[in-house]
Design a protein around this motif. Structure first.
Motif, mmCIF file in Angstrom:
data_model
loop_
_atom_site.group_PDB
_atom_site.id
_atom_site.type_symbol
_atom_site.label_atom_id
_atom_site.label_comp_id
_atom_site.label_asym_id
_atom_site.label_seq_id
_atom_site.Cartn_x
_atom_site.Cartn_y
_atom_site.Cartn_z
ATOM 1 N N LEU A 171 9.844 -2.874 2.747
ATOM 2 C CA LEU A 171 7.844 -3.535 3.785
ATOM 3 C C LEU A 171 6.852 -2.779 3.334
ATOM 4 C CD1 LEU A 171 7.503 -6.149 5.833
ATOM 5 C CD2 LEU A 171 8.116 -3.838 7.264
ATOM 6 N N VAL A 172 7.483 -1.739 2.956
ATOM 7 C CA VAL A 172 5.728 -0.594 3.168
ATOM 8 C C VAL A 172 5.616 -0.879 1.352
ATOM 9 C CG1 VAL A 172 4.653 1.149 2.053
ATOM 10 C CG2 VAL A 172 5.740 1.093 4.910
ATOM 11 N N ILE A 173 6.377 -1.493 0.609
ATOM 12 C CA ILE A 173 6.070 -1.517 -0.906
ATOM 13 C C ILE A 173 5.731 -2.886 -0.728
ATOM 14 C CG2 ILE A 173 7.383 -1.737 -3.050
ATOM 15 C CD1 ILE A 173 9.248 0.877 -1.806
ATOM 16 N N PHE A 174 6.154 -3.392 -0.175
ATOM 17 C CA PHE A 174 5.883 -4.700 -0.167
ATOM 18 C C PHE A 174 4.918 -5.550 0.006
ATOM 19 C CE2 PHE A 174 5.734 -9.673 1.249
ATOM 20 C CZ PHE A 174 6.033 -10.540 0.621
ATOM 21 N N LEU A 175 3.786 -4.702 1.424
ATOM 22 C CA LEU A 175 2.949 -5.059 1.852
ATOM 23 C C LEU A 175 1.491 -4.098 0.805
ATOM 24 C CD1 LEU A 175 3.038 -4.229 5.173
ATOM 25 C CD2 LEU A 175 2.861 -6.538 4.341
ATOM 26 N N LEU A 176 2.440 -3.059 -0.181
ATOM 27 C CA LEU A 176 1.888 -2.413 -1.122
ATOM 28 C C LEU A 176 0.809 -2.926 -2.114
ATOM 29 C CD1 LEU A 176 2.571 1.336 -1.195
ATOM 30 C CD2 LEU A 176 0.149 0.535 -0.603
ATOM 31 N N GLY A 177 2.487 -4.219 -2.407
ATOM 32 C CA GLY A 177 2.031 -5.278 -3.969
ATOM 33 C C GLY A 177 0.947 -5.731 -3.881
ATOM 34 N N GLU A 202 1.018 1.822 -10.090
ATOM 35 C CA GLU A 202 1.260 2.789 -9.034
ATOM 36 C C GLU A 202 2.145 3.013 -7.813
ATOM 37 O OE1 GLU A 202 -2.805 0.099 -9.185
ATOM 38 O OE2 GLU A 202 -1.361 0.775 -10.516
ATOM 39 N N ILE A 203 2.105 2.551 -7.514
ATOM 40 C CA ILE A 203 3.233 2.305 -6.428
ATOM 41 C C ILE A 203 4.907 3.267 -7.284
ATOM 42 C CG2 ILE A 203 5.235 1.357 -4.679
ATOM 43 C CD1 ILE A 203 3.463 -1.035 -5.234
ATOM 44 N N ALA A 204 4.807 2.749 -8.607
ATOM 45 C CA ALA A 204 6.065 3.310 -9.110
ATOM 46 C C ALA A 204 5.736 5.248 -9.095
ATOM 47 C CB ALA A 204 6.463 3.320 -10.310
ATOM 48 N N PHE A 205 4.761 5.847 -9.349
ATOM 49 C CA PHE A 205 3.754 6.899 -9.633
ATOM 50 C C PHE A 205 3.671 7.302 -8.526
ATOM 51 C CE2 PHE A 205 2.950 6.477 -14.459
ATOM 52 C CZ PHE A 205 4.152 6.084 -14.221
ATOM 53 N N VAL A 206 3.673 7.285 -7.012
ATOM 54 C CA VAL A 206 2.987 7.310 -5.911
ATOM 55 C C VAL A 206 3.623 7.537 -4.650
ATOM 56 C CG1 VAL A 206 1.204 8.004 -4.160
ATOM 57 C CG2 VAL A 206 0.622 7.740 -6.261
ATOM 58 N N VAL A 207 3.965 6.230 -4.514
ATOM 59 C CA VAL A 207 5.367 6.256 -3.360
ATOM 60 C C VAL A 207 6.813 6.353 -3.765
ATOM 61 C CG1 VAL A 207 5.686 4.686 -1.898
ATOM 62 C CG2 VAL A 207 3.586 4.051 -2.649
ATOM 63 N N VAL A 208 7.650 6.142 -4.988
ATOM 64 C CA VAL A 208 8.047 6.279 -5.297
ATOM 65 C C VAL A 208 9.040 7.564 -4.886
ATOM 66 C CG1 VAL A 208 10.708 5.960 -7.703
ATOM 67 C CG2 VAL A 208 9.101 4.165 -6.212
ATOM 68 N N PRO A 209 7.943 8.830 -5.785
ATOM 69 C CA PRO A 209 8.708 10.335 -5.476
ATOM 70 C C PRO A 209 8.726 10.609 -4.394
ATOM 71 C CG PRO A 209 6.839 10.422 -7.262
ATOM 72 C CD PRO A 209 6.668 8.962 -6.452
ATOM 73 N N ILE A 210 8.237 10.440 -3.362
ATOM 74 C CA ILE A 210 8.209 10.652 -1.604
ATOM 75 C C ILE A 210 9.184 9.666 -1.041
ATOM 76 C CG2 ILE A 210 6.870 10.366 0.841
ATOM 77 C CD1 ILE A 210 4.875 9.641 0.005
ATOM 78 N N LEU A 211 9.480 8.781 -1.605
ATOM 79 C CA LEU A 211 11.344 8.778 -1.409
ATOM 80 C C LEU A 211 12.470 8.863 -1.698
ATOM 81 C CD1 LEU A 211 9.914 4.492 -1.617
ATOM 82 C CD2 LEU A 211 9.770 5.997 0.763
#
Length: 425
Positions: free
Chosen positions: A322-328, A335-344
């Motif tokens: 849901l977070v990735i979809f909304l950030l999209g 940006e999502i791949a480089f910033v959000v994904v490493p946290i997950l």
């Protein structure tokens, strides 16, 4: 940190510098940290520059740009349009199939959407197709390059999640085919319900002649796809080596179409450098952001929240998607791949979730980010190429059903995770 980055991005500042500036700002205002926290950044940057997996990125971009100018897409669209034109919605179906072939051979969303907007859109509107269906099918088909191998998204996710890119390519084949099937079924149903919105086109030429022309147009890109993906799937070449094979194949196709020359190579080289530099600058900015974020305890806080306070694997998957979809809706897939994904990544490991399956879910989700208003890049490419032929409202109405189909496909892969391993682990 996320709130400030999002606000600065919405104000129109450059992505790479936003992440770098936010990292510097929070390092300076935090008493226990200071700038020494960024001492590791040069080493991380050097590691990025020496990363063999990421070397595939400029090679696949170069291959896509050569193919963009080789007239392959033009020949494909004209031939496929004639082949399926006699079926209601046939032009839209041909756009989906050509989008899939371009995705597997070029993988560049912008190039695919612009080419199909310039060639297919006037043809569809001329034959009284609904502007919404025409624009929706072009935008959705153009974004298939985000998921269908060789996808830049999968290469980046493989690097960020420490996974084999070859395994991700194999796992993405079935989800990609699933999306193509769903798109075609939707077009057929739409054309059946609203006959005037997607009429059949009667061709003067014999079907045998049309089929022969279509076969001649489809064969070269299929051979190229077979060489690139076949070498990876068979274990003969790594993704980086197969990208080099793809570049040679693309230059061969351009030579066959008599468009290979110094101007073409110069154009493709300059554009490759620009796109690659942009991606790597964002990666360096995102690395600085991640360093400060983790030093402030952000990663540990996320891990504690999901594994301790929530403690439910499916709740984590739902929230993450849901977070990735909304950030999209607001920021780009890079940006999502480089910033959000490493946290997950550490949370995925703690829940013992299959990382390849999770990476495919992220890739399918990121594909939707190209279609979601207001900042869906495919929508900008389409509107820019189409000009006044279609309104922005028609484009938005056209992409909504395809976004819903992407959510349906995502749900199918969530419920039936074994589908991603049909081509082997």
């Amino acid at each position: 940190m996320f709130a400030m980055a999002l606000v600065l991005l919405m104000l129109g500042f450059q992505v790479a510098f936003v992440f770098g500036a936010v990292a510097l700002f929070f390092a300076l205002i935090t008493d226990e940290m200071g700038l020494h926290v960024l001492e590791m950044l040069p080493y991380r940057t050097y590691g990025i520059m020496g990363n063999v997996t990421l070397m595939a990125v400029p090679l696949f971009i170069f291959m896509g740009l050569i193919l963009e100018k080789s007239k392959m897409a033009e020949n494909l669209l004209m031939s496929m349009g004639q082949l399926f034109g006699s079926v209601r919605g046939g032009l839209a179906i041909s756009v989906v199939l050509v989008g899939a072939i371009l995705a597997a051979s070029t993988g560049i969303v912008g190039a695919s959407v612009v080419m199909m907007s310039l060639i297919a859109l006037p043809l569809m509107l001329k034959h009284n197709y609904s502007p919404a269906l025409a624009s929706g099918s072009i935008a959705a088909s153009g974004t298939l390059g985000q998921l269908i191998p060789p996808s830049i998204v999968l290469i980046v996710l493989g690097d960020q999640m420490h996974l084999s890119v070859g395994d991700l390519f194999k796992a993405a084949v079935v989800p990609g085919l699933l999306l193509i099937v769903l798109y075609i079924l939707y077009i057929l149903v739409f054309a059946f319900v609203r006959k005037e919105a997607a009429p059949a086109i009667v061709s003067e030429e014999s079907y045998g002649k049309v089929a022969k022309a279509a076969f001649k147009a489809i064969l070269p890109p299929l051979l190229l796809i077979g060489a690139v993906l076949g070498s990876i799937f068979a274990g003969i070449a790594s993704p980086t080596e197969s990208a080099a094979i793809g570049v040679l194949g693309a230059m061969g196709l351009a030579a066959m179409n008599r468009v290979l020359g110094f101007d073409l190579i110069h154009y493709a080289s300059i554009e490759t450098v620009k796109l690659t530099a942009m991606i790597f600058m964002i990666l360096i900015g995102a690395t600085a952001f991640s360093l400060v974020f983790n030093e402030l305890g952000g990663g540990d806080m996320a891990l504690t929240f999901f594994t301790g306070e929530m403690g439910d694997k499916w709740a984590f998957i739902l929230i993450a998607m849901l977070v990735i979809f909304l950030l999209g809706f607001f920021i780009d897939f890079i940006e999502i791949a480089f910033v959000v994904v490493p946290i997950l990544v550490p949370i995925v490991a703690s829940f013992h979730i299959d990382p390849i399956w999770f990476a495919i879910l992220i890739a399918m989700n990121l594909q939707a980010s190209f279609l979601t208003p207001p900042f869906g890049f495919a929508l900008f490419y389409l509107k820019g190429a189409a000009g006044d032929k279609v309104s922005t409202g028609a484009i938005y109405r056209g992409v909504v059903p395809f976004i819903l189909l992407q959510v349906v496909a995502l749900g199918i892969i969530v419920v039936f995770p074994e589908l991603i391993y049909l081509f082997g682990k």
